[in-house]
Design a protein around this motif. Structure first.
Motif, short mmCIF file in Angstrom:
data_model
loop_
_atom_site.label_atom_id
_atom_site.label_comp_id
_atom_site.label_asym_id
_atom_site.label_seq_id
_atom_site.Cartn_x
_atom_site.Cartn_y
_atom_site.Cartn_z
N ARG A 45 0.83 -1.21 0.00
CA ARG A 45 0.00 0.00 0.00
C ARG A 45 0.87 1.25 0.00
O ARG A 45 0.46 2.30 0.50
CB ARG A 45 -0.94 -0.02 1.21
CG ARG A 45 -1.88 -1.23 1.24
CD ARG A 45 -2.74 -1.25 2.48
NE ARG A 45 -1.96 -1.39 3.71
CZ ARG A 45 -1.50 -2.53 4.20
NH1 ARG A 45 -1.75 -3.67 3.55
NH2 ARG A 45 -0.81 -2.57 5.32
N GLY A 46 2.06 1.12 -0.52
CA GLY A 46 2.96 2.26 -0.64
C GLY A 46 4.04 2.37 0.41
O GLY A 46 5.05 3.05 0.21
N TYR A 70 7.63 5.97 1.79
CA TYR A 70 6.25 5.84 1.33
C TYR A 70 6.16 6.39 -0.08
O TYR A 70 6.67 7.49 -0.36
CB TYR A 70 5.27 6.60 2.24
CG TYR A 70 3.84 6.51 1.76
CD1 TYR A 70 3.10 5.35 1.98
CD2 TYR A 70 3.26 7.55 1.04
CE1 TYR A 70 1.79 5.25 1.53
CE2 TYR A 70 1.96 7.46 0.59
CZ TYR A 70 1.23 6.30 0.84
OH TYR A 70 -0.06 6.20 0.37
N ALA A 71 5.56 5.62 -0.97
CA ALA A 71 5.36 6.04 -2.35
C ALA A 71 3.88 6.37 -2.56
O ALA A 71 3.01 5.55 -2.25
CB ALA A 71 5.79 4.93 -3.31
N GLU A 72 3.62 7.55 -3.05
CA GLU A 72 2.24 7.94 -3.32
C GLU A 72 1.64 7.05 -4.40
O GLU A 72 2.34 6.58 -5.31
CB GLU A 72 2.18 9.40 -3.78
CG GLU A 72 2.58 10.41 -2.71
CD GLU A 72 1.55 10.55 -1.60
OE1 GLU A 72 0.40 10.10 -1.82
OE2 GLU A 72 1.90 11.09 -0.54
N ALA A 73 0.35 6.80 -4.31
CA ALA A 73 -0.34 6.01 -5.33
C ALA A 73 -0.33 6.76 -6.66
O ALA A 73 -0.54 7.97 -6.68
CB ALA A 73 -1.77 5.73 -4.91
N ASP A 75 -1.37 8.49 -10.09
CA ASP A 75 -2.60 9.16 -10.51
C ASP A 75 -2.34 9.83 -11.86
O ASP A 75 -1.40 10.61 -11.96
CB ASP A 75 -3.01 10.21 -9.47
CG ASP A 75 -4.37 10.82 -9.74
OD1 ASP A 75 -5.21 10.14 -10.36
OD2 ASP A 75 -4.58 11.98 -9.34
N TRP A 144 3.43 -0.71 -4.42
CA TRP A 144 1.97 -0.86 -4.49
C TRP A 144 1.63 -2.16 -5.17
O TRP A 144 2.08 -2.43 -6.29
CB TRP A 144 1.35 0.31 -5.26
CG TRP A 144 1.21 1.55 -4.44
CD1 TRP A 144 2.13 2.57 -4.33
CD2 TRP A 144 0.11 1.91 -3.61
NE1 TRP A 144 1.67 3.53 -3.49
CE2 TRP A 144 0.43 3.17 -3.02
CE3 TRP A 144 -1.10 1.31 -3.30
CZ2 TRP A 144 -0.43 3.82 -2.14
CZ3 TRP A 144 -1.96 1.96 -2.41
CH2 TRP A 144 -1.62 3.20 -1.85
#
Length: 237
Positions: A45-46, A70-73, A75, A144
């Motif tokens: 989930r990142g 943390y990797a952003e989802a 978009d 992700w």
């Protein structure tokens, strides 16, 4: 070579951790990681945690956490509505699409799908797609984990579809307008292609027909090629 990635339900909260279970077995026994080697834990989930092996046991590793990230989802999200294929072609498609960055795969029970997912057989087939996506995400070092949705009918697929791959389309995928946010849901037909009544249903729902080039690709490669084009256009690559 980059550090191998292993998927866990939740990232460790402290400075040390033990990687056990199936992932621990794979890391310690199959990949034979040793003291001093690095690996990455990801929650799908990142969230990620880089760790170093401090002790190697039988089917488990003791770890010291070095850093967290943390990797952003992405978009817009890249969704592929994949026509269910016979044999291993569906799994090949899932594997390759996951490696090139698909965010969600939606199995589609198309009119010309030779195989229909029903009952226990359908459950096993869906579980195999989920497992294939999970292993491919690890291979590609993805923070992700792509979602494999439940199978949908054509009527359900038309609700989300925005682009439909078809060899007779006049518009090329490389030139079609793309949204800046939200999702791009691309339809890939099964081996026999998309039936005329299905094409009409997608177009009536507002989806655009697009093509890649002059060649007609297999169902196991069309989605991969299309995702590559989209990834380049969106700046992912």
């Amino acid at each position: 070579m980059s550090a191998p990635l292993f998927l866990v339900d939740a990232l460790p909260s402290g400075d040390t951790a033990t990687l056990g279970g199936a992932e621990g077995h794979h890391a310690a026994t199959v990949q034979r990681l040793r003291v001093g080697e690095d690996l990455v834990l990801a929650d799908g989930r990142g969230g990620t945690a880089t760790a170093v092996v401090t002790a190697a046991g039988r089917g488990s590793l003791d770890l010291r956490i070095i850093s967290r990230g943390y990797a952003e989802a992405p978009d817009p999200r890249l969704v592929v509505i994949q026509g269910i294929a016979k044999g291993d072609r569906g799994e090949l498609a899932v594997q390759a699409m996951t490696e090139v960055g698909v965010d969600e795969i939606v199995p589609w029970a198309a009119v010309r799908s030779v195989v229909q997912w029903k009952g226990e057989r359908g459950t096993r087939a869906h579980d195999k797609w989920v497992a294939t996506a999970r292993e491919a995400a690890k291979q590609a070092r993805r923070p992700w984990l792509p979602t494999v949705a439940p199978p949908v009918s054509t009527r359900e697929a038309t609700v989300r579809a925005t682009l439909v791959l078809h060899e007779e389309a006049e518009t090329r995928l490389s030139t079609v307008d793309l949204p800046a946010a939200g999702e791009i849901a691309l339809v890939v037909g099964p081996e026999g292609g998309i039936a005329p009544e299905e094409l009409a249903a997608f177009e009536s729902a507002g989806a655009s027909l697009v093509r890649l080039g002059e060649q007609v690709l297999r169902t196991s490669t069309a989605g991969v090629a299309a995702l590559s084009v989209l990834s380049a256009r969106l700046g992912r690559w």
